[in-house]
Design a protein around this motif. Structure first.
Motif, PDB file in Angstrom:
ATOM      1  N   TRP A 209      -2.113 -26.071 -42.111  1.00 46.00           N
ATOM      2  CA  TRP A 209      -2.890 -24.868 -41.864  1.00 46.00           C
ATOM      3  C   TRP A 209      -2.023 -23.702 -41.432  1.00 46.00           C
ATOM      4  O   TRP A 209      -2.361 -22.551 -41.643  1.00 46.00           O
ATOM      5  CB  TRP A 209      -3.975 -25.145 -40.821  1.00 46.00           C
ATOM      6  CG  TRP A 209      -5.197 -25.747 -41.435  1.00 46.00           C
ATOM      7  CD1 TRP A 209      -5.631 -27.035 -41.327  1.00 46.00           C
ATOM      8  CD2 TRP A 209      -6.113 -25.082 -42.298  1.00 46.00           C
ATOM      9  NE1 TRP A 209      -6.768 -27.209 -42.080  1.00 46.00           N
ATOM     10  CE2 TRP A 209      -7.091 -26.025 -42.682  1.00 46.00           C
ATOM     11  CE3 TRP A 209      -6.215 -23.782 -42.800  1.00 46.00           C
ATOM     12  CZ2 TRP A 209      -8.154 -25.723 -43.527  1.00 46.00           C
ATOM     13  CZ3 TRP A 209      -7.267 -23.467 -43.641  1.00 46.00           C
ATOM     14  CH2 TRP A 209      -8.222 -24.424 -43.989  1.00 46.00           C
ATOM     15  N   SER A 210      -0.884 -23.997 -40.825  1.00 46.43           N
ATOM     16  CA  SER A 210       0.000 -22.908 -40.433  1.00 46.43           C
ATOM     17  C   SER A 210       0.515 -22.165 -41.660  1.00 46.43           C
ATOM     18  O   SER A 210       0.662 -20.935 -41.644  1.00 46.43           O
ATOM     19  CB  SER A 210       1.183 -23.455 -39.621  1.00 46.43           C
ATOM     20  OG  SER A 210       1.951 -24.367 -40.397  1.00 46.43           O
ATOM     21  N   VAL A 211       0.785 -22.903 -42.743  1.00 45.10           N
ATOM     22  CA  VAL A 211       1.247 -22.280 -43.978  1.00 45.10           C
ATOM     23  C   VAL A 211       0.120 -21.478 -44.620  1.00 45.10           C
ATOM     24  O   VAL A 211       0.321 -20.355 -45.113  1.00 45.10           O
ATOM     25  CB  VAL A 211       1.777 -23.343 -44.962  1.00 45.10           C
ATOM     26  CG1 VAL A 211       2.208 -22.696 -46.268  1.00 45.10           C
ATOM     27  CG2 VAL A 211       2.936 -24.100 -44.335  1.00 45.10           C
ATOM     28  N   ILE A 212      -1.077 -22.042 -44.636  1.00 48.48           N
ATOM     29  CA  ILE A 212      -2.236 -21.339 -45.197  1.00 48.48           C
ATOM     30  C   ILE A 212      -2.498 -20.054 -44.422  1.00 48.48           C
ATOM     31  O   ILE A 212      -2.775 -18.997 -44.996  1.00 48.48           O
ATOM     32  CB  ILE A 212      -3.472 -22.257 -45.178  1.00 48.48           C
ATOM     33  CG1 ILE A 212      -3.245 -23.463 -46.099  1.00 48.48           C
ATOM     34  CG2 ILE A 212      -4.728 -21.486 -45.599  1.00 48.48           C
ATOM     35  CD1 ILE A 212      -4.335 -24.503 -46.036  1.00 48.48           C
ATOM     36  N   LYS A 213      -2.385 -20.155 -43.089  1.00 50.83           N
ATOM     37  CA  LYS A 213      -2.581 -18.964 -42.257  1.00 50.83           C
ATOM     38  C   LYS A 213      -1.520 -17.911 -42.562  1.00 50.83           C
ATOM     39  O   LYS A 213      -1.827 -16.720 -42.651  1.00 50.83           O
ATOM     40  CB  LYS A 213      -2.528 -19.350 -40.779  1.00 50.83           C
ATOM     41  CG  LYS A 213      -2.587 -18.171 -39.816  1.00 50.83           C
ATOM     42  CD  LYS A 213      -2.395 -18.609 -38.389  1.00 50.83           C
ATOM     43  CE  LYS A 213      -1.019 -19.147 -38.131  1.00 50.83           C
ATOM     44  NZ  LYS A 213       0.042 -18.114 -38.327  1.00 50.83           N
ATOM     45  N   ASP A 214      -0.277 -18.351 -42.719  1.00 49.67           N
ATOM     46  CA  ASP A 214       0.798 -17.417 -43.029  1.00 49.67           C
ATOM     47  C   ASP A 214       0.558 -16.708 -44.364  1.00 49.67           C
ATOM     48  O   ASP A 214       0.788 -15.507 -44.495  1.00 49.67           O
ATOM     49  CB  ASP A 214       2.138 -18.150 -43.078  1.00 49.67           C
ATOM     50  CG  ASP A 214       2.657 -18.501 -41.702  1.00 49.67           C
ATOM     51  OD1 ASP A 214       2.154 -17.915 -40.718  1.00 49.67           O
ATOM     52  OD2 ASP A 214       3.560 -19.361 -41.603  1.00 49.67           O
ATOM     53  N   ALA A 215       0.104 -17.462 -45.360  1.00 54.36           N
ATOM     54  CA  ALA A 215      -0.153 -16.869 -46.675  1.00 54.36           C
ATOM     55  C   ALA A 215      -1.281 -15.857 -46.601  1.00 54.36           C
ATOM     56  O   ALA A 215      -1.202 -14.767 -47.189  1.00 54.36           O
ATOM     57  CB  ALA A 215      -0.494 -17.965 -47.686  1.00 54.36           C
ATOM     58  N   ALA A 216      -2.356 -16.199 -45.872  1.00 48.97           N
ATOM     59  CA  ALA A 216      -3.474 -15.273 -45.731  1.00 48.97           C
ATOM     60  C   ALA A 216      -3.068 -14.039 -44.948  1.00 48.97           C
ATOM     61  O   ALA A 216      -3.397 -12.904 -45.327  1.00 48.97           O
ATOM     62  CB  ALA A 216      -4.651 -15.971 -45.035  1.00 48.97           C
TER      63      ALA A 216
END
Length: 447
Positions: A209-216
């Motif tokens: 989720w940290s990667v998904i958050k970074d992308a968003a």
């Protein structure tokens, strides 16, 4: 409704370049390439593009639709379509622009400082120590004031005479320099490992989720979403502007510059064997490792370094202009101020608010987290709900000035279903992380 005195863009090209300038900024030049390298390389690039396509572009078009249709700045624009109950969202957009520009101006001041040093004496051998000297204190605040003064002067010049004229010159120059640097970087011996590091594909890293958050967060920060900047720029458009076409051009140009910037940064670092000095901080890569590379290249490094930091400064300036314009346009519409008065008073207040960030990089980092994780993502979520569920017939508003486009119902469905679900999930993980960072900062400052 629009007043007779409201300013307008003189051409579609002027609007598109100004909007692209708002999107293309420091986030493209340093944040995107680092996130891609640390989060799966090419896999992250694909995921970022997917987020941009399914979330970023729908929200961007929504901002343009509300702005052009209302011909008002954020607070009045939302009240125009949703009534007084939606004014707080407009105030949140203004607050986001105010807050982000306060620390963004500090980072932009660093780019001016490094460009100046490239001209005067070159880059010092001990770049890490030098960054520690200039990143905080009166030195950092002075360049912050200088950068904000330039931004204020341009915005005070008006939509046509200030913002549009600046964008027509600076954005083509930025594109040319970035592409030129990428071509030059490809000729460096040993650049291939840099491309490998940047574009290696590791899909396993995406399932966090940290990667998904970074992308968003990158998509929203890079596209200037959730802060009313695109809405404000669109309020100066005529009714015959083809909004879907403009949306795709803005998003495409933004993603292209971000991707090409990585083709400059990593080949240069690896060609000079400095990959072990890339810290866990994007700021470290930008203001420590790259100047180290320029210093080791001698005279050529001074020229390349100057071009690189001038490009950063230009990107920062065009983004800062849009952030200040959100506040200025709202003061003009809501308080009846003149543009000159609104620009200088709002700009001065934002400059003073940036003082804590100029004296403490920890403060800067936490404010950045609050802005990205709460204001931008939260603003995008609220706007998607507003346009998708509250605004009467947004499809008809978006279709005005277009012919033969069949995917507007898909756009509305994305705003109603996909964007809210995705952003709620991202915020679910981002809010506790941000709260922890805020508590940690207060604990540190209270010692």
């Amino acid at each position: 409704m629009a007043t007779a005195a409201r300013e307008h863009w003189s051409s579609r090209t002027g609007f598109v370049l100004a909007a692209v300038g708002s999107a293309v900024g420091l986030g493209n030049m340093w944040r995107f390439s680092y996130l891609a390298a640390e989060n799966g390389g090419a896999a992250f690039v694909v995921f970022y593009l997917l987020v941009t396509l399914c979330v970023g572009i729908p929200v961007l078009l929504a901002e343009l639709v509300v702005g052009r249709g209302s011909q008002q700045s954020p607070i009045r624009a939302l009240a125009h379509y949703g009534g007084p109950a939606w004014k707080p969202l407009g105030f949140a957009f203004v607050a986001a622009g105010f807050l982000i520009l306060s620390y963004y101006g500090v980072i932009a001041g660093w780019t001016l400082r490094y460009a100046f040093e490239a001209v005067v004496g070159g880059f010092p051998a001990d770049v890490a120590n030098r960054f520690g000297e200039v990143a905080t204190g009166w030195d950092a605040f002075g360049y912050h004031v200088l950068f904000m003064g330039i931004t204020i002067g341009i915005v005070a010049g008006g939509v046509k005479g200030g913002i549009e004229r600046t964008s027509l010159v600076m954005m083509p120059a930025l594109f040319v320099i970035v592409v030129g640097l990428a071509i030059w970087a490809a000729t460096l011996p040993g650049a291939r490992p840099g491309y490998t590091y940047y574009l290696s594909t590791d899909f396993s890293k995406l399932f966090h989720w940290s990667v998904i958050k970074d992308a968003a967060g990158q998509a929203f920060f890079s596209l200037s979403l959730g802060m009313g900047a695109m809405l404000t720029f669109a309020s100066y458009l005529s009714r015959d502007e083809h909004l879907p076409a403009s949306t795709l051009v803005i998003a495409g140009a933004d993603a292209a510059v971000a991707f090409v910037a990585g083709l400059v940064v990593f080949p240069l670092i690896f060609a000079l064997g400095l990959q072990d000095r890339v810290s866990a901080s994007t700021v470290g890569a930008l203001f420590i490792t790259l100047p180290q590379a320029f210093a080791e290249m001698g005279g050529v490094g001074r020229i390349v370094g100057l071009l690189f930091f001038v490009t950063l400064a230009v990107g920062a300036l065009t983004s800062a202009i849009s952030l200040l314009e959100v506040v200025v346009a709202s003061a003009m519409d809501g308080l009846g101020w003149s543009r000159h008065r609104a620009a200088w008073l709002a700009g001065a207040a934002i400059t003073l608010l940036g003082a804590p960030s100029a004296w403490n990089t920890e403060v800067l980092g936490v404010i950045d987290q609050v802005a990205n994780n709460l204001f931008l993502l939260g603003g995008g979520l609220a706007l998607s709900i507003f346009v998708g569920w509250v605004m009467h017939d947004p499809v008809a508003e978006a279709a005005d000035g277009t012919e033969g486009i069949q995917w507007f119902p898909v756009w509305q469905w994305l705003l109603r279903v996909v964007v809210p679900i995705f952003l709620v999930l991202v915020l679910w993980f981002a809010i506790p992380e941000t709260w922890t960072a805020v508590k940690g900062l207060f604990s540190q400052l209270s010692r």
